[in-house]
Design a protein around this motif. Structure first.
Motif, PDB file in Angstrom:
ATOM      1  N   ARG A 107       4.027  17.920  -5.168  1.00 12.65           N
ATOM      2  CA  ARG A 107       4.961  16.818  -5.444  1.00 12.65           C
ATOM      3  C   ARG A 107       6.139  16.776  -4.482  1.00 12.65           C
ATOM      4  O   ARG A 107       6.640  15.714  -4.149  1.00 12.65           O
ATOM      5  N   ARG A 108       6.575  17.968  -4.075  1.00 12.34           N
ATOM      6  CA  ARG A 108       7.691  18.005  -3.138  1.00 12.34           C
ATOM      7  C   ARG A 108       7.170  17.718  -1.726  1.00 12.34           C
ATOM      8  O   ARG A 108       7.695  16.882  -1.017  1.00 12.34           O
ATOM      9  N   SER A 109       6.125  18.412  -1.382  1.00  5.49           N
ATOM     10  CA  SER A 109       5.519  18.189  -0.072  1.00  5.49           C
ATOM     11  C   SER A 109       4.028  18.495  -0.141  1.00  5.49           C
ATOM     12  O   SER A 109       3.621  19.504  -0.731  1.00  5.49           O
ATOM     13  N   VAL A 110       3.230  17.647   0.484  1.00  5.79           N
ATOM     14  CA  VAL A 110       1.780  17.875   0.464  1.00  5.79           C
ATOM     15  C   VAL A 110       1.407  19.198   1.152  1.00  5.79           C
ATOM     16  O   VAL A 110       0.319  19.724   0.940  1.00  5.79           O
ATOM     17  N   HIS A 111       2.342  19.750   1.924  1.00  2.00           N
ATOM     18  CA  HIS A 111       2.045  21.022   2.599  1.00  2.00           C
ATOM     19  C   HIS A 111       1.999  22.190   1.627  1.00  2.00           C
ATOM     20  O   HIS A 111       1.485  23.258   1.948  1.00  2.00           O
ATOM     21  N   ASP A 112       2.584  21.997   0.435  1.00  4.27           N
ATOM     22  CA  ASP A 112       2.599  23.087  -0.542  1.00  4.27           C
ATOM     23  C   ASP A 112       1.290  23.217  -1.321  1.00  4.27           C
ATOM     24  O   ASP A 112       1.130  24.112  -2.140  1.00  4.27           O
ATOM     25  N   ALA A 152       0.825  -1.211   0.000  1.00  4.32           N
ATOM     26  CA  ALA A 152       0.000   0.000   0.000  1.00  4.32           C
ATOM     27  C   ALA A 152       0.856   1.258   0.000  1.00  4.32           C
ATOM     28  O   ALA A 152       0.482   2.281  -0.579  1.00  4.32           O
ATOM     29  N   GLU A 153       2.027   1.185   0.613  1.00  2.00           N
ATOM     30  CA  GLU A 153       2.882   2.375   0.718  1.00  2.00           C
ATOM     31  C   GLU A 153       3.615   2.685  -0.579  1.00  2.00           C
ATOM     32  O   GLU A 153       4.422   3.607  -0.637  1.00  2.00           O
ATOM     33  N   PHE A 154       3.398   1.887  -1.608  1.00  2.44           N
ATOM     34  CA  PHE A 154       4.070   2.134  -2.881  1.00  2.44           C
ATOM     35  C   PHE A 154       3.089   2.532  -3.965  1.00  2.44           C
ATOM     36  O   PHE A 154       3.484   2.918  -5.054  1.00  2.44           O
ATOM     37  N   LEU A 155       1.795   2.429  -3.641  1.00  2.53           N
ATOM     38  CA  LEU A 155       0.796   2.679  -4.670  1.00  2.53           C
ATOM     39  C   LEU A 155       0.768   4.155  -5.073  1.00  2.53           C
ATOM     40  O   LEU A 155       0.682   5.025  -4.215  1.00  2.53           O
ATOM     41  N   GLY A 156       0.835   4.390  -6.383  1.00  8.45           N
ATOM     42  CA  GLY A 156       0.609   5.729  -6.921  1.00  8.45           C
ATOM     43  C   GLY A 156       1.695   6.743  -6.625  1.00  8.45           C
ATOM     44  O   GLY A 156       2.793   6.403  -6.211  1.00  8.45           O
ATOM     45  N   GLU A 157       1.330   8.014  -6.851  1.00  7.40           N
ATOM     46  CA  GLU A 157       2.288   9.112  -6.706  1.00  7.40           C
ATOM     47  C   GLU A 157       2.518   9.425  -5.223  1.00  7.40           C
ATOM     48  O   GLU A 157       1.635   9.238  -4.401  1.00  7.40           O
ATOM     49  N   ARG A 158       3.721   9.943  -4.945  1.00 10.32           N
ATOM     50  CA  ARG A 158       4.080  10.257  -3.549  1.00 10.32           C
ATOM     51  C   ARG A 158       4.858  11.558  -3.497  1.00 10.32           C
ATOM     52  O   ARG A 158       5.571  11.895  -4.441  1.00 10.32           O
TER      53      ARG A 158
END
Lengths: 426, 417
Positions: free
Chosen positions: A364-369, A229-235
């Motif tokens: 893409r760099r951080s979800v906080h952005d 699950a931790e590899f699914l999709g974009e991160r």
């Protein structure tokens, strides 16, 4: 055993009253001061958007199967390793390593707390009953479940906790990491990794002691699914999940059948179709473990493989309904500062309006952005919330249908109550 | 607790004995023709040493003895050449003996992992260390023991069971999973001559890849459908984690330190080897005492392996090891050479307690270890465990595989990386 350690345990009891998980309360023993401040904040939040229904449903259900889980057993509290972790965790207080947050959430995250998972496994066990051939010695007569099923419920919680703890590592390879605290972060990672491994190792031993190899295989496959699950999709750089770029419905690849239990989940037709991606993500991250645990509980009771499969499906549907319910939480009260980017409401909204994906790309760099305000407006104005409610209802209905296969009784009624308690005022 | 206190006692006895015997070892280096280090009547290593064997391994003793003596001359020097001694025709290289069994073992592991995921990045990270560049010591020993025990029980026409080969694969997988987690914990830069996983990928994903390998290994264990084997191998995972926890804290006093070190070494290294050879013996259907012989062989071999490893950390070059040297000191760990050196140079004590964190600690400790007889004493202890493993191997029926088990103890003692 030293006196100070005893005292520590007694002190923990205060926390335990609300948490009823010896392990985590002990983890947090030394840093109860930060926890207590958080409780107050937390309580404010829960008063606003959670109905007492939930708490009542859960606490009534707990009474049905005796104490909620076997996590309370003394050997957890007295384990050397856990004492060691508690000692080291104290050093982390004041740093902002996410392990502290993970530990805190394990206790106080009302609806998502871990003992609820063990509770469901036990309720399914009791509701289904067991084959008459099982000797009296192996039954917990008062609670109506088998000792092996209680051990299984404990394994379920250990696996889940271990996964949450490992998810709470910090990626030190990230460019954005502030140079101020690499020592704390490294140390926190070490403790998080070891604590998770400790739980995983204990679940291996506990499973081995059940002396049922099909069950070991099934539960190990659930650990595998959680890792997948931790590899699914974009991160982003901290491995926070992002939705994939939505593809118009006409271009969707055909989805493959998911009739596998032991094989890994097929991924064809998932990318670009955000509804399917949502299901795949949460089946791997939650449904697989809950489903396989329910299925394993039925296996321990000597039920046939057909009913075991029904148990698996029940766990999956319940986990998905639960997830949809949690995803909706961000949209019930005042606008939150941030919310899950892979929640169902946003998935529906993005699929409807693919142009919004530019906001996601900013993260893409951080979800906080990410500009959460813009996305929030888009979700609220679109059909995302209504479709998520429908999604939750659909999974609830599927779970209820499966429940009807079990004989009527207090445990089955408690499971219905828990499903019924997943309600927001919208 | 009982086991801990008994090993603590052991360590004290060992300390004393080593002081006594250290002298003898040194003499042996001078007089090369002295009696080789055969099995000794000391019964402090391992529980099963009830019989005192006075002769070496039943077969090939002559060749073994001469080569061992020859090697002894050079092996006590800090820069051992380590090239495999010329065994002649009677003694087989275990890797060559098992060539067919070991062939493709890494491919099989990779296939197994690949079958279990549809996420390509997970597959890449999980298979990274299964590139065939490792020593494959664990699978080799497991298969060797499997064949030796099968031969012991069923005679000449016995074959390797598929389930035993699976255990060999599982042992390497558990080992790699622990390496991957170690890399994240220790932030190492290189392993096996290439960048370690934590340098290349997101640490959260690396941690999950370790969990993934363990999960796949557990599924493989379960598919063997043997309750005993599952119990034995799940103990390994528990030991690994407990060993890691022991490495974390150094609360123990000076007296307890050596026992703590030995227990940690057992849990972190020897348990995997000991329990996987026990598992193959169980699968073979051998009786309890043969399984115990297998277990004790693995335990002694594992301890000897780790002692040599700790020694090489001081004497080998970074290039030969494929990872930086004095790495343990840099991580704040006091291994056997340091603990022995401590007897002569008590100024090491405070450095051990502060985990070599002050400037110059690592260099100073490194120097003191080389000035002391710590390396020599470590080698001596490693050799004692090797001799005990050899003695245990001799209890199995004579076969090429049983001989190779003896050779393996030599390989482990004389390796340079």
């Amino acid at each position: 055993m030293s006196l100070s350690r005893l005292r520590n345990i007694v002190k923990c009891d205060v926390v335990k009253a609300s948490a009823s998980s010896a392990l985590v309360s002990k983890l947090l023993g030394p840093c109860s001061e930060i926890v207590s401040t958080c409780t107050i904040q937390r309580r404010n939040v829960t008063q606003q958007n959670s109905k007492p229904d939930w708490n009542r449903a859960v606490s009534e259900a707990e009474k049905i199967v005796g104490y909620p889980t076997s996590f309370l057993s003394l050997r957890w509290v007295l384990s050397d390793e856990i004492a060691n972790v508690a000692l080291h965790l104290r050093k982390l207080v004041g740093s902002n390593h996410p392990l502290l947050k993970t530990a805190k959430n394990l206790i106080y995250n009302g609806k998502n707390n871990m003992q609820a998972w063990g509770l469901i496994v036990l309720l399914v066990s009791k509701a289904a009953g067991h084959s008459p051939e099982i000797p009296d010695m192996e039954q917990d007569k008062a609670a109506g479940v088998l000792y092996s099923q209680r051990a299984l419920a404990e394994v379920t919680e250990m696996i889940r906790t271990s996964h949450l703890v490992h998810k709470g590592l910090v990626n030190m390879n990230s460019r954005q990491l502030t140079a101020a605290e690499p020592g704390d972060m490294m140390f926190g990672n070490k403790i998080a990794l070891l604590s998770g491994d400790y739980l995983l190792a204990n679940s291996c031993t506990e499973l081995a002691n059940l002396r049922n190899q099909e069950l070991v295989e099934l539960m190990s496959s659930a650990v595998r699914d959680l890792a997948e699950a931790e590899f699914l999709g974009e991160r982003d750089e901290q491995n926070n999940p992002l939705p994939s770029r939505p593809v118009p419905e006409a271009n969707w690849e055909p989805a493959s059948e998911w009739d596998c239990i032991l094989d890994p989940l097929p991924m064809s037709g998932v990318e670009g179709c955000l509804q399917r991606e949502w299901v795949a993500r949460h089946v791997l991250a939650a449904g697989a473990l809950l489903g396989k645990s329910c299925s394993a509980a039925l296996k321990l009771a000597g039920h046939n493989s057909e009913l075991q499969t029904q148990g698996y499906l029940f766990g999956c549907h319940l986990a998905l309904a639960w997830q949809a319910f949690l995803d909706l939480e961000a949209f019930t009260g005042p606008e939150p500062a941030s919310f899950s980017l892979v929640g169902a409401p946003l998935a529906f909204t993005l699929q409807e309006n693919p142009d919004l994906y530019t906001y996601i790309e900013a993260g893409r760099r951080s979800v906080h952005d990410v500009d959460y305000h813009a996305l929030y407006r888009a979700v609220v104005e679109g059909a995302g919330i209504a479709r998520t409610v429908a999604l939750q209802r659909a999974h609830e209905a599927a779970a209820r249908r499966l429940l009807e296969r079990l004989p009527d009784g207090d445990a089955r009624a408690a499971l219905h109550n828990i499903i019924g308690a997943m309600r927001h005022d919208l | 607790m009982a086991c801990l206190s008994s090993s603590r006692l052991c360590a004290r006895v060992q300390n004393k004995l080593l002081c006594q015997f250290g002298h003898k070892v040194r003499r042996q280096t001078v007089f090369v023709k002295l009696k080789p280090p055969g099995p000794s009547p000391l019964r402090i290593f391992g529980k099963t040493c009830q019989r005192v064997t006075t002769c070496g391994p039943a077969c090939g003793t002559g060749v073994y003895t001469t080569s061992a003596t020859r090697r002894l001359a050079s092996s006590l020097q800090s820069t051992s050449t380590g090239s495999l001694p010329d065994y002649g025709t009677q003694i087989v290289d275990p890797y060559r003996l098992l060539e067919d069994d070991l062939n493709g073992i890494y491919e099989d592991i990779r296939t197994e992992l690949e079958k279990n995921t549809n996420q390509s990045e997970l597959n890449t990270i999980a298979t990274y260390y299964f590139d065939g560049q490792g020593k494959a010591l664990r699978p080799m020993v497991a298969i060797l023991m499997a064949r030796a025990v099968n031969y012991h029980v069923y005679g000449e026409n016995s074959a390797l069971l598929p389930s035993q080969r699976q255990v060999a694969m599982i042992s390497e997988m558990i080992h790699s999973a622990s390496l991957i987690h170690d890399d994240v914990i220790d932030q190492s830069d290189f392993r096996r001559g290439k960048p370690s996983v934590n340098v290349l990928w997101n640490h959260k994903k690396v941690a999950m890849a370790g969990d993934f390998i363990l999960a796949v290994a557990s599924m493989m264990i379960a598919r063997l459908r043997s309750d005993e084997v599952t119990l034995v191998l799940s103990q390994v995972v528990t030991d690994l984690v407990q060993g890691e926890f022991m490495q974390l804290g150094s609360k123990e006093t000076e007296n307890e330190r050596f026992a703590h070190y030995l227990t940690k070494t057992y849990r972190k290294t020897a348990s995997l080897i000991a329990n996987s050879v026990k598992a193959v013996a169980l699968l073979s259907g051998a009786d309890a005492s043969t399984c115990e012989v297998a277990f004790q062989y693995g335990r002694n071999l594992g301890l000897s392996f780790q002692l040599v490893d700790d020694l090489l950390d001081f004497v080998s070059s970074a290039q030969a090891m494929g990872k930086p040297t004095a790495a343990d000191l840099k991580l704040g760990l006091a291994t056997a050479p340091v603990l022995f050196a401590c007897e002569k140079y008590p100024e090491l004590n405070p450095m051990i307690m502060r985990r070599f964190q002050e400037a110059g600690d690592v260099e100073k400790a490194y120097e003191l270890v080389h000035k002391s007889r710590g390396l020599e004493q470590t080698r001596f202890l490693a050799r004692k465990h090797g001799a005990e493993a050899t003695r245990l191997a001799a209890e199995l029926g004579d076969s090429p595989y049983q001989k190779a088990l003896v050779v393996t103890t030599d390989l482990v003692l004389n390796r340079i990386k």
